[in-house]
Design an enzyme around this catalytic site. Structure first.
Site, mmCIF file in Angstrom:
data_model
loop_
_atom_site.group_PDB
_atom_site.id
_atom_site.type_symbol
_atom_site.label_atom_id
_atom_site.label_comp_id
_atom_site.label_asym_id
_atom_site.label_seq_id
_atom_site.Cartn_x
_atom_site.Cartn_y
_atom_site.Cartn_z
ATOM 1 N N HIS A 93 64.911 42.091 -25.934
ATOM 2 C CA HIS A 93 64.968 42.862 -24.692
ATOM 3 C C HIS A 93 64.653 44.322 -24.983
ATOM 4 C CE1 HIS A 93 66.351 44.337 -20.795
ATOM 5 N NE2 HIS A 93 66.110 43.103 -20.391
ATOM 6 N N ASP B 278 66.133 34.500 -19.552
ATOM 7 C CA ASP B 278 65.145 33.423 -19.416
ATOM 8 C C ASP B 278 65.327 32.285 -20.412
ATOM 9 O OD1 ASP B 278 63.724 34.711 -17.313
ATOM 10 O OD2 ASP B 278 63.003 36.136 -18.802
ATOM 11 N N SER C 155 59.088 44.816 -12.803
ATOM 12 C CA SER C 155 59.053 44.473 -11.365
ATOM 13 C C SER C 155 59.735 45.551 -10.521
ATOM 14 C CB SER C 155 59.668 43.094 -11.110
ATOM 15 O OG SER C 155 60.935 42.978 -11.708
ATOM 16 N N HIS D 68 57.675 39.403 -19.121
ATOM 17 C CA HIS D 68 58.711 39.701 -18.120
ATOM 18 C C HIS D 68 59.158 38.364 -17.501
ATOM 19 C CE1 HIS D 68 61.040 41.960 -15.358
ATOM 20 N NE2 HIS D 68 60.129 42.265 -14.446
ATOM 21 N N ARG E 72 73.742 37.435 -18.432
ATOM 22 C CA ARG E 72 73.120 36.459 -17.522
ATOM 23 C C ARG E 72 72.869 35.139 -18.270
ATOM 24 N NH1 ARG E 72 68.028 39.966 -15.750
ATOM 25 N NH2 ARG E 72 67.966 40.070 -18.021
HETATM 26 N N1 AMX Z 1 59.856 37.101 -30.723
HETATM 27 C C1 AMX Z 1 59.022 37.648 -31.639
HETATM 28 N N2 AMX Z 1 58.837 38.970 -31.804
HETATM 29 C C2 AMX Z 1 59.556 39.786 -31.008
HETATM 30 C C3 AMX Z 1 60.471 39.292 -30.045
HETATM 31 C C4 AMX Z 1 60.596 37.897 -29.911
HETATM 32 N N3 AMX Z 1 61.384 37.343 -29.005
HETATM 33 N N4 AMX Z 1 61.034 40.349 -29.411
HETATM 34 C C5 AMX Z 1 60.492 41.463 -29.964
HETATM 35 N N5 AMX Z 1 59.599 41.114 -30.905
HETATM 36 C C6 AMX Z 1 58.731 42.005 -31.696
HETATM 37 C C7 AMX Z 1 57.822 42.784 -30.766
HETATM 38 O O1 AMX Z 1 56.714 41.987 -30.361
HETATM 39 C C8 AMX Z 1 57.460 43.989 -31.619
HETATM 40 O O2 AMX Z 1 56.516 43.547 -32.563
HETATM 41 P P1 AMX Z 1 55.269 44.486 -32.997
HETATM 42 O O3 AMX Z 1 55.893 45.730 -33.546
HETATM 43 O O4 AMX Z 1 54.533 43.659 -33.988
HETATM 44 O O5 AMX Z 1 54.491 44.745 -31.735
HETATM 45 C C9 AMX Z 1 58.769 44.249 -32.357
HETATM 46 O O6 AMX Z 1 59.498 43.008 -32.347
HETATM 47 C C10 AMX Z 1 59.615 45.335 -31.752
HETATM 48 O O7 AMX Z 1 59.857 45.020 -30.374
HETATM 49 P P2 AMX Z 1 61.224 45.442 -29.657
HETATM 50 O O8 AMX Z 1 61.285 46.935 -29.661
HETATM 51 O O9 AMX Z 1 62.367 44.688 -30.228
HETATM 52 O O10 AMX Z 1 61.005 44.875 -28.181
HETATM 53 P P3 AMX Z 1 60.226 45.539 -26.947
HETATM 54 O O11 AMX Z 1 61.137 46.453 -26.244
HETATM 55 O O12 AMX Z 1 58.911 46.098 -27.394
HETATM 56 O O13 AMX Z 1 59.897 44.251 -26.065
HETATM 57 C C11 AMX Z 1 60.390 42.170 -24.997
HETATM 58 C C12 AMX Z 1 60.895 43.584 -25.324
HETATM 59 C C13 AMX Z 1 61.349 41.489 -24.042
HETATM 60 C C14 AMX Z 1 59.006 42.279 -24.320
HETATM 61 C C15 AMX Z 1 60.273 41.370 -26.335
HETATM 62 O O14 AMX Z 1 61.563 41.226 -26.894
HETATM 63 C C16 AMX Z 1 59.637 40.009 -26.155
HETATM 64 O O15 AMX Z 1 58.397 39.904 -26.193
HETATM 65 N N6 AMX Z 1 60.450 38.900 -25.952
HETATM 66 C C17 AMX Z 1 59.929 37.587 -25.692
HETATM 67 C C18 AMX Z 1 59.496 37.461 -24.249
HETATM 68 C C19 AMX Z 1 60.679 37.456 -23.294
HETATM 69 O O16 AMX Z 1 61.645 36.712 -23.491
HETATM 70 N N7 AMX Z 1 60.589 38.242 -22.218
HETATM 71 C C20 AMX Z 1 61.625 38.244 -21.165
HETATM 72 C C21 AMX Z 1 62.456 39.523 -21.159
HETATM 73 C C22 AMX Z 1 63.441 39.511 -20.006
HETATM 74 C C23 AMX Z 1 62.720 39.604 -18.699
HETATM 75 O O17 AMX Z 1 62.088 40.602 -18.394
HETATM 76 N N8 AMX Z 1 62.766 38.583 -17.888
#
Ligand code: AMX
Length: 404
Positions: free
Chosen positions: A288, A343, A212, A242, A297
């Site tokens: 994250h 979140d 964002s 996000h 937070r």
């Molecule tokens: N559950 C399951 N798998 C997860 C995970 C979770 N909460 N967090 C990361 N992973 C997985 C990724 O999908 C990725 O898998 P892949 O290699 O098969 O594609 C692997 O772990 C490596 O990812 P990462 O380097 O740890 O995370 P990232 O920087 O690529 O992504 C984020 C960060 C937030 C998108 C990810 O942790 C996620 O999808 N979390 C769940 C959704 C969420 O809570 N989003 C809110 C974030 C805060 C915000 O912006 N409001």
């Protein structure tokens, strides 16, 4: 370049810096610092988001009088043009609240002082090389107007979708921004208003590279006015990885309760989490891109819950999930941060005070995010930053570069 530019430093953002181990600092102040040092409402214990906006824009902690003046200023600027009210009232009830929010913000650009001044003719040779103060001032005025209007837009959406749609009442200029917002939403309790003050403060800013914040900065660099720039950022916040994650967490918890009952054992919970992961879904609220520890937070919302709703069943479930999920995510061997983010906790607090409409939660996040992204946008234009245009490469070109 293929990995979402993780860790590549390419942006300057003054308002806040995210330390992977410690979490966010707003102009150098941590969340506990802000809770201690920012002015509070009379009889309140949580910081007023007005004070945080002051801090983000100026770098200085405001006085009580400065914060009260900002509350009054936002009351004065809160009115919506009739075409936006008509538009909101005519949206179908199956249109997601974030789509309504973003569309209404886009339509509010009829009010943009920046767009008008630009149309009236700033000479094109003066776009960048002259540090044109007037441009920054128009962006400041638009940002102040937009922040003032957002709770009105958000409350109108809420009342139309989940209440009788009979209007949100008048702004009371003796109240702060959050207190006016909660009463427009139709909530009167002191504790819910306190929660909103905390919520709107902590969701405001998370340095410059998140979807964002980066979007508002990028779109603003094309000299799109603050309304258009912020609406673009809101479309990014509406993504499930996000801001929409706060909605997804509640959907996840409800599904969990439906399958396992309101109370369950750690063993059953573990099975449920593994099933979620094996079916190719993420555990929302965990992980994250930058943080590597529990999000402060999350921690401050947990403290709020321990103080005000320690025996709530859903809070207890969130605490149990907090215990069970991180070791499982670690065991997958690929998740870089197994800890909860902002979140994972916000929905349970809102539910407790009666706001059960989870589809709406990201709108609250959006109202708060205006404070950080617009504070940065004011500085972008004050500094006359140019249009953002990084260079991309083809895979072919990359292979040649590395001699393959
Ligand atoms: N559950 C399951 N798998 C997860 C995970 C979770 N909460 N967090 C990361 N992973 C997985 C990724 O999908 C990725 O898998 P892949 O290699 O098969 O594609 C692997 O772990 C490596 O990812 P990462 O380097 O740890 O995370 P990232 O920087 O690529 O992504 C984020 C960060 C937030 C998108 C990810 O942790 C996620 O999808 N979390 C769940 C959704 C969420 O809570 N989003 C809110 C974030 C805060 C915000 O912006 N409001």
């Amino acid at each position: 370049m293929y990995g979402g530019m993780r860790g590549i430093k390419g942006l300057v953002t003054e308002t806040s810096v995210l330390d992977p181990e410690e979490g966010i600092r707003f102009r150098g102040y941590s969340i506990p610092d802000c809770q201690k040092l920012l002015p509070k409402a009379k009889g309140g214990e949580e910081p007023l988001p007005e004070g945080l906006f002051w801090l983000l824009v100026t770098g200085d902690l405001p006085t009580e009088a400065q914060v009260r003046a900002l509350s009054k200023e936002w009351c004065k600027r809160a009115g919506l043009p009739s075409h936006v009210v008509t538009m909101l009232n005519n949206f179908p009830s199956n249109l997601h609240p974030m789509s309504q929010f973003s569309a209404a913000i886009t339509a509010l650009n009829s009010e943009s002082k920046f767009a008008k001044a630009y149309a009236d003719g700033v000479h094109k040779t003066k776009y960048w090389e002259v540090r044109d103060e007037t441009i920054a001032e128009y962006v400041y005025e638009d940002s102040m107007d937009l922040i003032a209007k957002l709770p009105v837009v958000a409350a109108t959406i809420y009342r139309n979708m989940y209440r009788d749609g009979k209007g949100i009442g008048a702004i009371d200029n003796s109240k702060d921004w959050s207190a006016n917002f909660t009463s427009m939403l139709g909530y009167e309790g002191h504790e819910f208003t306190e929660l909103m003050r905390l919520y709107l403060t902590i969701h405001s800013d998370h340095e410059g590279g998140n979807v964002s914040a980066h979007t508002v900065h990028l779109v603003g660099s094309a000299l799109s006015d603050p309304y258009l720039s912020f609406a673009a950022g809101m479309n990014g916040l509406a993504g499930p990885l996000h801001g929409l994650a706060n909605q997804e967490v509640l959907v996840f918890l409800r599904k969990l309760q439906k399958e396992l009952g309101e109370e369950t054992t750690d063993e059953k919970l573990k099975e449920f989490i593994w099933k979620t992961l094996k079916s190719g879904q993420v555990v929302p609220g965990y992980g994250h891109a930058v943080l590597r520890k529990t999000d402060p937070r999350y921690v401050c919302q947990r403290e709020f819950a321990l103080k005000h709703l320690p025996n709530d069943k859903l809070f207890k479930l969130v605490s149990q999930v907090f215990k069970v999920v991180p070791p499982i995510l670690l065991e997958t061997g690929k998740v870089k941060n197994p800890w909860p983010n902002v979140d994972a906790h916000s929905g349970v607090l809102l539910q407790y005070y009666g706001m059960k409409e989870m589809n709406y939660y990201t709108v609250l996040f959006g109202v708060s995010r205006a404070l950080g992204t617009l504070a940065s946008l004011i500085w972008d234009r004050a500094l006359g930053l140019p249009i953002e245009r990084p260079k991309s490469m083809s895979t072919d070109g990359l292979m040649k570069l590395v001699g393959k």
